[in-house]
Scaffold this motif. Structure first.
Motif, PDB file in Angstrom:
ATOM      1  N   TYR A   1      13.266  14.592  56.391  1.00  0.00           N
ATOM      2  CA  TYR A   1      13.864  15.852  55.924  1.00  0.00           C
ATOM      3  C   TYR A   1      13.664  16.025  54.426  1.00  0.00           C
ATOM      4  CZ  TYR A   1      15.773  16.061  60.581  1.00  0.00           C
ATOM      5  OH  TYR A   1      15.882  16.109  61.945  1.00  0.00           O
ATOM      6  N   ILE A   2      12.600  16.754  54.096  1.00  0.00           N
ATOM      7  CA  ILE A   2      12.244  16.987  52.699  1.00  0.00           C
ATOM      8  C   ILE A   2      12.423  18.478  52.431  1.00  0.00           C
ATOM      9  CG2 ILE A   2      10.410  16.778  50.972  1.00  0.00           C
ATOM     10  CD1 ILE A   2      11.071  14.090  52.297  1.00  0.00           C
ATOM     11  N   SER A   3      13.033  18.812  51.324  1.00  0.00           N
ATOM     12  CA  SER A   3      13.185  20.234  51.014  1.00  0.00           C
ATOM     13  C   SER A   3      11.834  20.839  50.660  1.00  0.00           C
ATOM     14  CB  SER A   3      14.146  20.419  49.838  1.00  0.00           C
ATOM     15  OG  SER A   3      14.127  21.781  49.444  1.00  0.00           O
TER      16      SER A   3
ATOM     17  N   CYS B   1      22.187  25.677  58.502  1.00  0.00           N
ATOM     18  CA  CYS B   1      22.267  24.932  57.241  1.00  0.00           C
ATOM     19  C   CYS B   1      21.297  25.404  56.174  1.00  0.00           C
ATOM     20  CB  CYS B   1      22.036  23.448  57.504  1.00  0.00           C
ATOM     21  SG  CYS B   1      20.343  23.067  57.987  1.00  0.00           S
ATOM     22  N   ASP B   2      20.247  26.109  56.574  1.00  0.00           N
ATOM     23  CA  ASP B   2      19.255  26.494  55.568  1.00  0.00           C
ATOM     24  C   ASP B   2      18.503  27.742  56.027  1.00  0.00           C
ATOM     25  OD1 ASP B   2      17.488  25.666  57.527  1.00  0.00           O
ATOM     26  OD2 ASP B   2      16.621  24.016  56.393  1.00  0.00           O
ATOM     27  N   PHE B   3      17.538  28.151  55.231  1.00  0.00           N
ATOM     28  CA  PHE B   3      16.741  29.350  55.513  1.00  0.00           C
ATOM     29  C   PHE B   3      16.113  29.268  56.911  1.00  0.00           C
ATOM     30  CE2 PHE B   3      12.584  31.368  55.649  1.00  0.00           C
ATOM     31  CZ  PHE B   3      12.795  32.621  55.089  1.00  0.00           C
ATOM     32  N   ASN B   4      15.407  28.171  57.164  1.00  0.00           N
ATOM     33  CA  ASN B   4      14.682  28.073  58.431  1.00  0.00           C
ATOM     34  C   ASN B   4      15.618  28.057  59.632  1.00  0.00           C
ATOM     35  OD1 ASN B   4      12.077  28.144  57.490  1.00  0.00           O
ATOM     36  ND2 ASN B   4      11.846  25.903  57.377  1.00  0.00           N
ATOM     37  N   GLN B   5      16.705  27.315  59.521  1.00  0.00           N
ATOM     38  CA  GLN B   5      17.611  27.233  60.672  1.00  0.00           C
ATOM     39  C   GLN B   5      18.320  28.575  60.895  1.00  0.00           C
ATOM     40  OE1 GLN B   5      21.100  24.433  60.814  1.00  0.00           O
ATOM     41  NE2 GLN B   5      19.807  23.402  62.315  1.00  0.00           N
ATOM     42  N   THR B   6      18.604  29.298  59.822  1.00  0.00           N
ATOM     43  CA  THR B   6      19.224  30.621  59.977  1.00  0.00           C
ATOM     44  C   THR B   6      18.242  31.577  60.655  1.00  0.00           C
ATOM     45  OG1 THR B   6      20.449  30.203  57.949  1.00  0.00           O
ATOM     46  CG2 THR B   6      20.444  32.464  58.763  1.00  0.00           C
ATOM     47  N   LYS B   7      16.997  31.466  60.244  1.00  0.00           N
ATOM     48  CA  LYS B   7      15.959  32.313  60.848  1.00  0.00           C
ATOM     49  C   LYS B   7      15.850  32.029  62.349  1.00  0.00           C
ATOM     50  CE  LYS B   7      11.188  33.609  59.967  1.00  0.00           C
ATOM     51  NZ  LYS B   7       9.969  33.302  59.247  1.00  0.00           N
ATOM     52  N   ALA B   8      15.807  30.762  62.675  1.00  0.00           N
ATOM     53  CA  ALA B   8      15.684  30.375  64.091  1.00  0.00           C
ATOM     54  C   ALA B   8      16.917  30.796  64.881  1.00  0.00           C
ATOM     55  CB  ALA B   8      15.471  28.864  64.190  1.00  0.00           C
ATOM     56  N   ALA B   9      18.092  30.664  64.268  1.00  0.00           N
ATOM     57  CA  ALA B   9      19.330  31.032  64.967  1.00  0.00           C
ATOM     58  C   ALA B   9      19.391  32.542  65.203  1.00  0.00           C
ATOM     59  CB  ALA B   9      20.537  30.580  64.142  1.00  0.00           C
TER      60      ALA B   9
ATOM     61  N   ILE C   1      15.210  22.567  54.701  1.00  0.00           N
ATOM     62  CA  ILE C   1      14.807  21.265  55.234  1.00  0.00           C
ATOM     63  C   ILE C   1      14.455  21.263  56.718  1.00  0.00           C
ATOM     64  CG2 ILE C   1      16.007  19.811  53.545  1.00  0.00           C
ATOM     65  CD1 ILE C   1      18.431  19.750  55.389  1.00  0.00           C
ATOM     66  N   MET C   2      14.848  22.302  57.457  1.00  0.00           N
ATOM     67  CA  MET C   2      14.698  22.255  58.913  1.00  0.00           C
ATOM     68  C   MET C   2      13.439  22.987  59.373  1.00  0.00           C
ATOM     69  SD  MET C   2      17.347  20.480  59.618  1.00  0.00           S
ATOM     70  CE  MET C   2      17.317  20.533  61.406  1.00  0.00           C
ATOM     71  N   SER C   3      13.102  22.775  60.642  1.00  0.00           N
ATOM     72  CA  SER C   3      12.008  23.521  61.270  1.00  0.00           C
ATOM     73  C   SER C   3      12.490  24.937  61.556  1.00  0.00           C
ATOM     74  CB  SER C   3      11.631  22.836  62.584  1.00  0.00           C
ATOM     75  OG  SER C   3      11.108  23.780  63.486  1.00  0.00           O
TER      76      SER C   3
END
Lengths: 281, 318
Positions: B5-7, B146-154, B177-179
């Motif tokens: 998990y790298i930003s 938790c982050d941009f990517n996870q919000t997008k996916a959600a 940090i997330m996919s």
């Protein structure tokens, strides 16, 4: 067009149903229900193009939302008499394991109900949402809604009243039941509505009046007029003056029957004033 | 593994919402957006530019917005309402309860600027009670990515799910940090499988928990780290799997200590596997003005606070 005499017969039976429902569980709101029996009958048996086989989305049909959900007995009776669900089910009103809840709900799957109401002030907004969806879908059917007059004291109502003209929601016909009474007394004493017609007009609504909301002929005439005025860029409101408790002699002229059920003797007295036109459930 | 998990840089969760709202709008013509005078804050402009007829501006009238959304959903639309978390929940609790949840309407309540990290506007706008209120509502799904990517996916995933959803995100730029593709409602993301202490974090605090976990591992403490984006329905299996191994847990949230993730986890453990638990959460107080990072530290939600809570709960475990 249904004969006025036929509509009156239905409304009389609806009134018997209302009284028997609230008596059957010793609770509920007979006053406003009785006052609006003519309006509901006109709406479902003359005005609206609707399908009692019931589809939640209401595509291609007129749709009605009851914002002042406490007058559920009149809606339940009208829906049952119009074929949405078995008339016998009215006997389960406000009882355990019933679809016929104290206030209208979708939760138990009662056909004809599309959103819960009871906590006041919310139905007009929901009706606007449905009206917007119909416009987007190219569906030229109309959305009807009823609010109480005491209910106009809720702030959300005025958010919706401001929204609809700005957005030209002209497929919406709202009726206000102006019976002048609420639980704590007369509306003019509890919190005056002031110049109610002027309020709606200055917000940008077309305003129609029903001087006697217990006169079937006038109700039908004004509702037809409202329909003919739809699609012209403005939402329409009908200010309908009704008599709470009408026509039961000991229930009119007071707010006492807003939320109180008749006892056995009172029921007998009241039913004696209403002919059993279509057969009791 | 923690090192995975790298930003990839800092971006705001609300930007992830805005991007995905446009994408779901392009994919599904039933998706609509509603906003109560906060279009720029909610990053809704791209959706509006492409689908103007499917956008409803309600003005500063949140109760009406929720009601209109319920009406749209009745007709088969998938409305996404947007305003700050404060005005998305407490202000309209009764509208959500009756017109949306009790009526089982497919309304997506999308709430930005949640928690302390709203920052300088202060406590009037920093809601810390919203997770609690929303998880109390029967049938409500509660998601706090938790982050941009996870919000997008959600934001995309909730369009495919029928039912009311509360989607909570925030204002500041935050490590990404997330996919952006993997997201399953109600399924926790296991970021590291350790044996000494479980750390369960949601929202922005996943980053603080990740940093704390790295520091703890450097001290020889093995951390089981869970990113729990969905608070309701809660992934009880993942929680019990983890805590049955570590026998203690720290919960981390940008929310009151009462009613949020910590209480949801405590509920699961009390019924199934009672274990020592420490809360990283706001201790029954309102926030105040300040920059987001300073606020997190002042109110006990920083990386050091997560580490300290882990050490404390390890000590209690004995």
């Amino acid at each position: 067009m249904a004969e006025i005499a036929e509509l009156k017969k239905i409304a009389t039976q609806v009134r018997r149903d209302i009284l028997r429902q609230v008596h059957g569980c010793a609770s509920g709101h007979p006053g406003g229900s009785l006052g609006c029996a003519d309006f509901f009958t006109a709406l479902y048996f003359e005005i609206m193009d609707h399908d009692p086989s019931f589809n939640m989305k209401a595509a291609g049909e007129d749709v009605f939302f009851l914002s002042n959900g406490h007058i559920s007995p009149v809606w339940y009776s009208t829906l049952a008499r119009a074929g949405y669900f078995p008339i016998a089910e009215l006997a389960t009103f406000r009882k355990l394991n019933s679809r016929v809840q104290g206030h209208p709900a979708t939760h138990e799957g009662l056909p004809g109900i599309r959103v819960a109401s009871g906590s006041l002030g919310q139905g007009l907004s929901v009706a606007i949402g449905m009206a917007i969806a119909k416009k987007l879908d190219g569906d030229d059917k109309l959305v009807f809604a009823l609010t109480g007059d005491g209910e106009l004291q809720e702030g959300q109502i005025w958010e919706a009243v401001m929204f609809a003209p700005h957005n030209k929601i002209d497929n919406l016909i709202v009726t206000v039941d102006l019976n002048g009474r609420q639980i704590d007394g007369d509306t003019k004493d509890v919190l005056s509505l002031g110049d109610i017609e002027g309020k709606w007009r200055t917000f940008g609504w077309e305003v129609l009046n029903i001087q006697d909301g217990n006169d079937m002929e006038e109700i039908v005439k004004v509702l037809h007029q409202a329909k003919s005025m739809s699609g012209q860029g403005k939402p329409i409101v009908i200010l309908m003056r009704t008599e709470m408790g009408y026509p039961i002699d000991f229930m009119v002229g007071t707010h006492k029957w807003h939320g109180a059920a008749p006892n056995d003797a009172q029921l007998e007295n009241a039913l004696g004033q209403l002919e059993e036109t279509l057969g009791d459930y | 593994m923690l090192q995975d998990y790298i930003s990839s840089g800092s971006k705001a969760t609300r930007d992830g919402f805005g991007e995905a709202l446009y994408e779901v709008g392009a994919q599904n013509e039933n998706v609509m957006a509603l906003c109560a005078d906060l279009v720029a804050s909610l990053k809704m402009q791209k959706f509006i530019d492409h689908f103007p007829t499917r956008f409803v501006q309600t003005g500063i009238a949140e109760a009406n917005m929720i009601g209109i959304a319920a009406g749209l959903a009745t007709a088969g639309k998938i409305p996404y309402t947007g305003t700050f978390a404060n005005f998305s929940t407490g202000r309209v609790y009764d509208q959500i309860r009756q017109s949306v949840a009790y009526s089982h309407k497919n309304v997506k309540i999308c709430a930005s600027h949640a928690g302390l990290t709203l920052g300088e506007d202060g406590a009037t706008h920093q809601i810390l009670e919203d997770i609690g209120m929303m998880r109390m509502v029967p049938g409500m799904t509660v998601i706090n990515p938790c982050d941009f990517n996870q919000t997008k996916a959600a934001t995309k995933a909730i369009a495919e799910y029928y039912g009311p959803v509360y989607l909570r995100f925030g204002r500041p730029n935050w490590p990404n940090i997330m996919s952006d593709t993997k997201f399953e409602i109600g399924k926790a993301v296991i970021m590291n499988e350790g044996t000494d202490v479980t750390i369960i974090a949601t929202g922005h605090l996943v980053w603080n928990a990740l940093e704390a976990a790295r520091n703890l591992e450097a001290k020889g403490i093995s951390v089981y780290l869970i990113n729990i984006h969905t608070i309701k329905p809660l992934d009880e299996e993942a929680i019990l799997d983890a805590v049955s191994k570590t026998k203690c847990v720290v919960t981390c949230e940008e929310h009151q200590i009462n009613g949020g993730l910590g209480d949801a986890v405590a509920n699961v453990l009390a019924r199934n596997f009672p274990s020592p638990q420490e809360y990283v959460a706001v201790k029954d107080s309102f926030g105040e003005s300040g920059n987001p990072m300073d606020l997190l530290i002042k109110y006990g939600l920083g990386t050091a606070d997560v580490e300290a809570a882990a050490l404390k709960v390890l000590e209690r475990k004995g």
